[in-house]
Design a protein around this motif. Structure first.
Motif, PDB file in Angstrom:
ATOM      1  N   PHE A  25       5.909 -10.470  -8.037  1.00  0.00           N
ATOM      2  CA  PHE A  25       6.171 -10.593  -9.471  1.00  0.00           C
ATOM      3  C   PHE A  25       7.614 -10.232  -9.771  1.00  0.00           C
TER       4      PHE A  25
ATOM      5  N   TYR B 143     -14.019  -5.805  -4.442  1.00  0.00           N
ATOM      6  CA  TYR B 143     -12.862  -4.958  -4.161  1.00  0.00           C
ATOM      7  C   TYR B 143     -11.966  -4.933  -5.393  1.00  0.00           C
TER       8      TYR B 143
ATOM      9  N   ASN C 209       7.718   7.777  -5.637  1.00  0.00           N
ATOM     10  CA  ASN C 209       8.535   6.733  -5.017  1.00  0.00           C
ATOM     11  C   ASN C 209       8.392   5.401  -5.757  1.00  0.00           C
TER      12      ASN C 209
ATOM     13  N   ILE D 151       0.533 -10.502  -4.139  1.00  0.00           N
ATOM     14  CA  ILE D 151       1.141 -11.186  -5.288  1.00  0.00           C
ATOM     15  C   ILE D 151       2.563 -10.665  -5.440  1.00  0.00           C
TER      16      ILE D 151
ATOM     17  N   THR E 100      11.920   4.497  -1.237  1.00  0.00           N
ATOM     18  CA  THR E 100      11.295   3.643  -2.251  1.00  0.00           C
ATOM     19  C   THR E 100      11.373   2.192  -1.804  1.00  0.00           C
ATOM     20  N   GLU E 101      10.287   1.460  -2.014  1.00  0.00           N
ATOM     21  CA  GLU E 101      10.271   0.034  -1.686  1.00  0.00           C
ATOM     22  C   GLU E 101      10.876  -0.757  -2.839  1.00  0.00           C
ATOM     23  N   LEU E 102      11.359  -1.951  -2.556  1.00  0.00           N
ATOM     24  CA  LEU E 102      11.836  -2.824  -3.622  1.00  0.00           C
ATOM     25  C   LEU E 102      10.666  -3.192  -4.511  1.00  0.00           C
ATOM     26  N   PRO E 103      10.811  -3.030  -5.842  1.00  0.00           N
ATOM     27  CA  PRO E 103       9.690  -3.397  -6.721  1.00  0.00           C
ATOM     28  C   PRO E 103       9.476  -4.914  -6.700  1.00  0.00           C
ATOM     29  N   GLY E 104       8.243  -5.337  -6.959  1.00  0.00           N
ATOM     30  CA  GLY E 104       7.971  -6.763  -7.059  1.00  0.00           C
ATOM     31  C   GLY E 104       6.825  -7.248  -6.203  1.00  0.00           C
ATOM     32  N   LEU E 105       6.073  -6.331  -5.572  1.00  0.00           N
ATOM     33  CA  LEU E 105       5.011  -6.774  -4.673  1.00  0.00           C
ATOM     34  C   LEU E 105       3.713  -6.017  -4.927  1.00  0.00           C
ATOM     35  N   ILE E 106       2.593  -6.760  -4.964  1.00  0.00           N
ATOM     36  CA  ILE E 106       1.271  -6.129  -5.029  1.00  0.00           C
ATOM     37  C   ILE E 106       0.515  -6.532  -3.770  1.00  0.00           C
ATOM     38  N   ARG E 107       0.003  -5.520  -3.042  1.00  0.00           N
ATOM     39  CA  ARG E 107      -0.788  -5.803  -1.842  1.00  0.00           C
ATOM     40  C   ARG E 107      -2.211  -5.312  -2.062  1.00  0.00           C
ATOM     41  N   MET E 108      -3.181  -6.128  -1.663  1.00  0.00           N
ATOM     42  CA  MET E 108      -4.585  -5.733  -1.829  1.00  0.00           C
ATOM     43  C   MET E 108      -5.283  -5.682  -0.479  1.00  0.00           C
ATOM     44  N   PHE E 109      -6.140  -4.680  -0.310  1.00  0.00           N
ATOM     45  CA  PHE E 109      -6.759  -4.413   0.994  1.00  0.00           C
ATOM     46  C   PHE E 109      -8.273  -4.398   0.897  1.00  0.00           C
ATOM     47  N   ASN E 110      -8.908  -4.627   2.057  1.00  0.00           N
ATOM     48  CA  ASN E 110     -10.375  -4.507   2.106  1.00  0.00           C
ATOM     49  C   ASN E 110     -10.745  -3.105   2.572  1.00  0.00           C
ATOM     50  N   ASN E 111     -12.031  -2.904   2.810  1.00  0.00           N
ATOM     51  CA  ASN E 111     -12.519  -1.588   3.200  1.00  0.00           C
ATOM     52  C   ASN E 111     -11.974  -1.099   4.531  1.00  0.00           C
TER      53      ASN E 111
ATOM     54  N   HIS F 296      -7.138   0.357  -2.014  1.00  0.00           N
ATOM     55  CA  HIS F 296      -7.379  -1.085  -2.112  1.00  0.00           C
ATOM     56  C   HIS F 296      -6.205  -1.861  -2.675  1.00  0.00           C
TER      57      HIS F 296
ATOM     58  N   GLN G 165      -1.895  -1.611  -3.515  1.00  0.00           N
ATOM     59  CA  GLN G 165      -0.636  -0.875  -3.472  1.00  0.00           C
ATOM     60  C   GLN G 165       0.396  -1.722  -4.214  1.00  0.00           C
TER      61      GLN G 165
ATOM     62  N   LYS H 171      -4.765  -9.919   0.323  1.00  0.00           N
ATOM     63  CA  LYS H 171      -4.118 -10.743  -0.716  1.00  0.00           C
ATOM     64  C   LYS H 171      -2.796 -10.093  -1.076  1.00  0.00           C
TER      65      LYS H 171
ATOM     66  N   ASN I 230       4.270  -2.065  -5.494  1.00  0.00           N
ATOM     67  CA  ASN I 230       5.657  -1.582  -5.527  1.00  0.00           C
ATOM     68  C   ASN I 230       6.145  -1.862  -6.941  1.00  0.00           C
TER      69      ASN I 230
END
Lengths: 389, 244
Positions: free
Chosen positions: A231, B237, B179, A229, A210-221, B193, B195, A227, B197
């Motif tokens: 939190f 996106y 997880n 964020i 499990t990853e540490l909670p607190g991160l949002i990662r956004m991806f392209n196609n 698009h 993810q 990007k 945590n």
């Protein structure tokens, strides 16, 4: 519900039982030369543990245990442990046996609830087995029995998926549902609240994977990160430690399931002020339960049929008290709330030689190795047997 | 509101032995049915819980002795009710406008491990639009179209943890994993698009408020989080922002 839960439940509860008995026996220990005939010595303690462990890991019993099957009820399981506890020269009164079972179940409930990953219940089991092996390290035959069970566990559970472990976890939690007995050691350590609920920590290491909670990662196609964020998530978590070993020997890392009792911490349970959620338990234990239909399940019968070499002649009064005095034990028996009574009817199969032979004869007439067909309910199977008596 | 627990009703149809109960209101074009799943089978009731209109016993024929047999995952799609099973198959029931003549019309194949959850949303009117997602214990997601027939559009592989809960909204698949992560996928392509945590323990459930695009995640770490889902105005996106 998972049909692979019973071995884990039995072994872990058994482990807790041994921890408690070991602690109580040590607390009541009298040096060998100073002991009167009815007092416990170190030799007695080792003997009791040896007898119980060797009964618990009996080959035939383990074979039955590991067959895929539904969980037994709390009452049925208690019968097995009562038999197990009496597989030695030790005796327990009803009140002490009740308290023992309460402590065992609450301890394992705590461990299951706090497992970081569902799969970690296996590490908890291994912790119990590691300590059990420590209790009998001077007895190679029993050690071999335990290692055999260990290997079976690794073989059966080693390859299960996370989803299957989640189902096992849910099956266990349903078994423990509505059990809110307050245990003084848990209350003191603040892992249990006054209403009997356990405290779920929101700090500490995250589980492996499990990853540490607190991160949002956004991806392209194309899967490239575009990007992110961060939190605040409310807890206070740190990275996962290394993973514990699932081999026969190894560092388990997880502390759940290790022996939390020491000689100087007598453990009490609190019966008064039990929560109103006992309603569902009331229904289970007050339901009419004629002798013929008591869940004298196969495992319990098997347990009762096992002979432990006892000294001939009248038994010395080797009674173990889980309370701090005889008066307290009597008092506990009188004041135990109605709804928490296990209403176990004792069939003294272990002490009645004639009855034991009878049961053995009956068992011989049935094909024990076959699983009873699913269309016959447990109760009917038992009634059929009783008719033969 | 429906609360399911072991003490439950003492009606003949609802038995205390039925562990692992899941409950769901299925809103269909002309009626609402209350659907319950357990390890015995599937029960469907009129929306006030008064009458059981249909009972489907699970076929455990293929199960090995070590496999648990149960139904799990319920969703309404058009005039169908879809229910997942332990084998990975999704049962599709054809529901008439009224009455008990409910028929099992087909079984969808796509999963090899027990179904955990199913999510649907009304088709947006265009062709080839995904309107159903099914999830399983291995974390695999299958994306389906229901019209004119149920068709598998794409699969999104798992990564070693179960996916206990899934939601579908405006072509966005939201999946919660064992997880503690929440993933957002584009339903048409299956591309990841977003993810998040989100939690320190396994996610128990996701819920979505479709009018405002807010996603709620609840997990065994005792926390509940709310996320705002949106699309970037430039690239369209999927994006997410934490609200709570």
């Amino acid at each position: 519900m998972s049909v692979r839960t019973l071995p884990l439940l039995f072994l872990n509860l058994g482990g807790e039982m041994l921890y408690i008995l070991d602690q109580r026996l040590r607390a009541q220990n009298i040096p060998g030369d100073k002991a009167r005939k009815d007092e416990w010595t170190e030799v007695d303690r080792k003997r009791v543990l040896n007898d119980i462990i060797s009964t618990m890991f009996n080959r035939k019993f383990m074979e039955e245990l590991f067959k895929p099957q539904e969980l037994y009820s709390k009452k049925a399981l208690r019968t097995i442990y009562e038999r197990l506890a009496h597989a030695s020269i030790m005796k327990l009164n009803q009140a002490s046996m009740d308290k023992l079972y309460d402590l065992m179940t609450m301890a394992f409930k705590y461990q299951v609830l706090l497992c970081p990953r569902p799969k970690d219940v296996l590490l908890v089991t291994f912790n119990h087995l590691d300590t059990i092996k420590g209790f009998i390290r001077d007895s190679p035959t029993i050690l071999q029995q335990v290692d055999e069970t260990f290997r079976q566990l690794i073989e059966i559970y080693g390859g299960l998926s996370a989803g299957e472990f989640q189902l096992i976890r849910q099956t266990l939690l349903i078994f423990f549902q509505d059990l809110h007995i307050r245990v003084s050691m848990f209350l003191k350590d603040k892992v249990q609240n006054n209403n009997g609920r356990f405290v779920l920590p929101v700090s500490g290491p995250v589980p492996c994977g499990t990853e540490l909670p607190g991160l949002i990662r956004m991806f392209n196609n194309k899967g490239e990160e575009v990007k992110r964020i961060e939190f605040k998530h409310g807890g206070n978590y740190v990275c996962a430690p290394k993973e514990g070993s699932f081999e026969l020997y190894g560092e388990r890392v997880l502390k759940l399931g290790t022996n939390m009792y020491s000689v100087n911490r007598p453990v009490e349970t609190h019966m008064s002020g039990s929560s109103k959620n006992l309603a569902s338990w009331t229904q289970e234990s007050i339901a009419p339960n004629p002798l013929a239909k008591e869940e004298l399940n196969f495992l319990a019968r098997l347990m009762g049929g096992m002979e432990i070499k006892k000294p001939s002649g009248p038994e010395p009064g080797f009674r173990l008290n889980l309370f701090t005095s005889d008066e307290e034990e009597e008092q506990a028996a009188l004041t135990r709330p109605e709804e928490l009574s296990y209403e176990v009817i004792n069939i003294q199969a272990t002490q009645d030689q004639q009855r034991n032979e009878e049961l053995a004869r009956i068992m011989g007439e049935f094909e024990i190795t076959e699983q009873p067909s699913p269309s016959i309910s447990k109760g009917d199977d038992l009634l059929a047997m009783m008719d033969e008596l | 509101m429906v609360a399911a627990d072991l003490e439950g009703l003492h009606e003949p149809a609802v038995r205390r032995a039925d562990l692992g109960l899941r409950v769901h209101w299925c809103v269909l074009p002309f009626r609402v049915l209350l659907v319950l799943t357990s390890h015995r089978g599937i029960q469907m009731y009129e929306s006030d819980g008064s009458t059981m209109v249909y009972w489907h016993a699970l076929d455990s024929g293929d199960a090995t002795p070590v496999q648990a047999v149960f139904a799990r995952g319920i969703a309404a799609s058009g005039h169908f009710i879809c229910v997942g099973t332990w084998s990975g198959r999704v049962l599709v029931f054809d529901i008439p406008a009224k009455g008990p003549n409910i028929v099992l019309s087909e079984e969808l194949a796509g999963h090899q491990t027990p179904i955990t959850d199913i999510a649907t949303e009304p088709a947006q009117g265009q062709d080839c639009v995904a309107d159903m997602v099914t999830a399983d214990d291995s974390g695999l997601l299958c994306v389906w179209r229901s019209e004119p027939v149920f068709t598998l559009l794409t699969c999104i592989p798992g990564f070693g943890v179960p996916c206990p809960s899934v939601q579908l909204w405006q072509g966005i698949i939201a999946a919660g994993y064992g997880n503690g992560q929440v993933h957002l996928y584009e339903a048409t392509t299956g591309n990841l698009h977003v993810q998040i945590n989100a939690h320190a323990r396994a996610i128990s459930a996701l819920d979505l408020a479709p009018d405002v695009g807010k996603l709620l995640s609840a997990a065994e770490d005792t926390f509940v989080h709310i996320w705002k889902l949106s699309r970037s105005p430039e690239s369209s996106y999927i994006e997410a922002a934490p609200l709570l």
